[in-house]
Write an enzyme that holds these catalytic residues in place. Structure first.
Site, PDB file in Angstrom:
ATOM      1  CB  CYS B 192       6.096  16.240  -6.884  1.00 12.29           C
ATOM      2  SG  CYS B 192       6.136  16.027  -8.670  1.00 12.29           S
ATOM      3  CB  CYS B 338       9.234   9.258   6.667  1.00  9.96           C
ATOM      4  SG  CYS B 338       7.697   8.371   6.369  1.00  9.96           S
TER       5      CYS B 338
END
Lengths: 90, 382
Positions: B192, B338
């Site tokens: 998620c 990232c």
């Protein structure tokens, strides 16, 4: 014709994914038809030896498929095939 | 243990439910439920199990509350950011129902402690957020003979089932490994944090999960054992699929081979080893930039993350990297980055797996979170 539905989680990799009416007398044939519409889907669903990846599951008429190795479960006209996978979120 | 008069008053709407009554309420009072994960699913699970009067609730989580949790984890508020999830949750739940006894496990459930913790409870509710812990909870429940009320979510979809439950006829139902024998390779299914989740989804799915916990405890109704409930709130489709035990299940099939808990990170293909050939520290990257070294910097986060705050470089989200492989240089160093270093490491694996001839790929170890710690504390990360 069988109706193939997908978990929407697969839209992560196939953004245009939608339910399809396809020809196919077995799960294997249906996956080959899906591959022609969504190139790359076969690699996502199947291992190199052609068996179903073990985090993926396929249900026919609401029942779990049986032959995960050769994908030989037979389909008849009007069947609904649902392709989905494990989710991890909580 | 019998109900006090005050409890009878509190639970009066249960007591006058058909086929419920004092005996069923007493079953709840005498039950011990372990809730693993105090996140999106944990919030409704804990609040409803507390409200309805489950007598003992164990609460497992090792994490602290982050601002990004508040969009769905409705147990927590702004003032709780940075505090322990289990401590804050239990303080709020005690105020909700003083008749419930809570046991706090402010720790990470692991192979070394899971059997001991789970054996203290009657039912386990799995609301974790990662595959290693899901297989750990499943295996520990099978090995200790406890029912595992399972739910998981992603984006707009949820799944619920009751695993490893023995029905009134003494027949044992399937478990997680009967449906998903092994986890996906790392990166194949985003979590998620990477793919997002609708804030209300865990509220819906966690409430169904709580309802299944109540049914397992009380024996009321028809449970989701042997069934997998799927829901997609976006098109409001839901279905209940039939699942069954697999004779090849390595835990409790015809020839069980797993007799004890295993290393679940390794099982799920997750390694924490550092790799000097690809890791680049924030300090090194800062030095490269300062010295004007020639390299390609590629940010593989999602668009909204990149737009909120970045340190430059080209934006190529992980999911689209394979299609953009021709834009990745071969003749100078390439550094992927990232938020945490997970997706950037995955980017290297993905590019390498395409068979392309790259020997110049590196990634920012620890991601922009480490960059923020070590180089630029003003960087906005979401």
């Amino acid at each position: 014709m069988v109706k193939v539905k997908f978990t929407s989680a697969l839209k992560q990799f196939f953004p245009d994914l939608s339910a399809q009416e396809l020809e196919g007398a077995s799960i294997k044939e249906v996956i080959m038809s899906i591959e022609s519409i969504y190139p790359g889907m076969q690699d996502y669903l199947l291992e190199e030896d052609g068996s179903l990846r073990r985090h993926v599951n396929i249900f026919v008429r609401g029942e779990m498929m049986v032959d995960r190795h050769r994908l030989s479960d037979t389909l008849t006209d009007g069947d609904e095939v649902l392709i989905f996978q494990a989710l991890s979120g909580g | 243990m019998a109900l006090s008069n005050q409890e009878k008053l509190r639970y009066s709407r249960h007591l006058n439910l058909p086929d419920f009554g004092i005996r069923t309420q007493e079953k709840l009072k005498n039950a011990k439920v372990l809730v693993v994960g105090t996140g999106g699913l944990g919030a409704p699970l804990l609040q409803y199990l507390t409200a309805v009067g489950v007598g003992t609730i164990g609460v497992v989580d090792f994490d602290v509350i982050d601002e990004s949790n508040l969009q769905r984890q409705v147990l927590f508020g702004i003032e709780d950011i940075g505090k322990s999830k289990t401590t804050v949750a239990i303080a709020k739940l005690r105020a909700q129902n003083p008749f419930v006894h809570f046991i706090e496990y402010n720790l990470k459930l692991e192979a070394s402690n899971a059997l001991e913790i789970i054996s203290n409870f009657d039912v386990v509710a799995d609301g974790t957020d990662n595959f290693p812990t899901r297989y750990l909870v499943n295996d520990a429940c099978v090995l200790t003979g406890k029912p595992n009320v399972y739910a998981s979510i992603y984006r707009f979809e949820g799944q619920v089932s009751v695993f490893n439950w023995t029905n009134r006829e003494g027949i044992l139902g399937p478990n997680y490994r009967d449906v998903f024998p092994t986890p996906p390779p790392p990166g194949m299914i985003p979590n998620c944090a990477e793919g997002g989740v609708l804030g209300v989804l865990p509220g819906i799915i966690g409430s169904i999960q709580a309802s299944e916990v109540i049914k397992v405890i009380t024996g009321m109704g028809v449970s989701l054992s042997g069934k997998l409930f799927l829901m997609d709130v976006l098109d409001f489709s839901n279905r209940t699929l039939n699942i069954k035990r697999d004779p090849k299940n390595p835990l409790n099939g015809e020839k069980p081979v797993i007799k004890a808990l295993i290393d679940y990170d390794s099982f799920c293909g997750i390694t924490n080893d550092s790799n000097d050939t690809i890791d680049l520290s924030p300090i090194e990257l800062a030095r490269w930039r300062q010295e004007g070294q020639d390299f390609q910097l590629i940010d593989v986060r999602e668009a909204y993350e990149f737009e909120a705050g970045n340190i430059g470089g080209q934006w190529m989200p992980l999911g689209e990297l394979a299609a953009s492989v021709n834009l990745i240089d071969k003749n100078r160093p390439v550094v992927f980055l990232c938020k945490s270093g997970k997706r950037s490491a995955q980017a290297i694996e993905n590019i390498t797996s395409l068979g392309a001839d790259y020997s110049n790929l590196r990634h920012l170890k620890g991601g922009l979170l480490s960059w923020k710690d070590e180089v630029d504390s003003d960087l906005l990360l979401i």
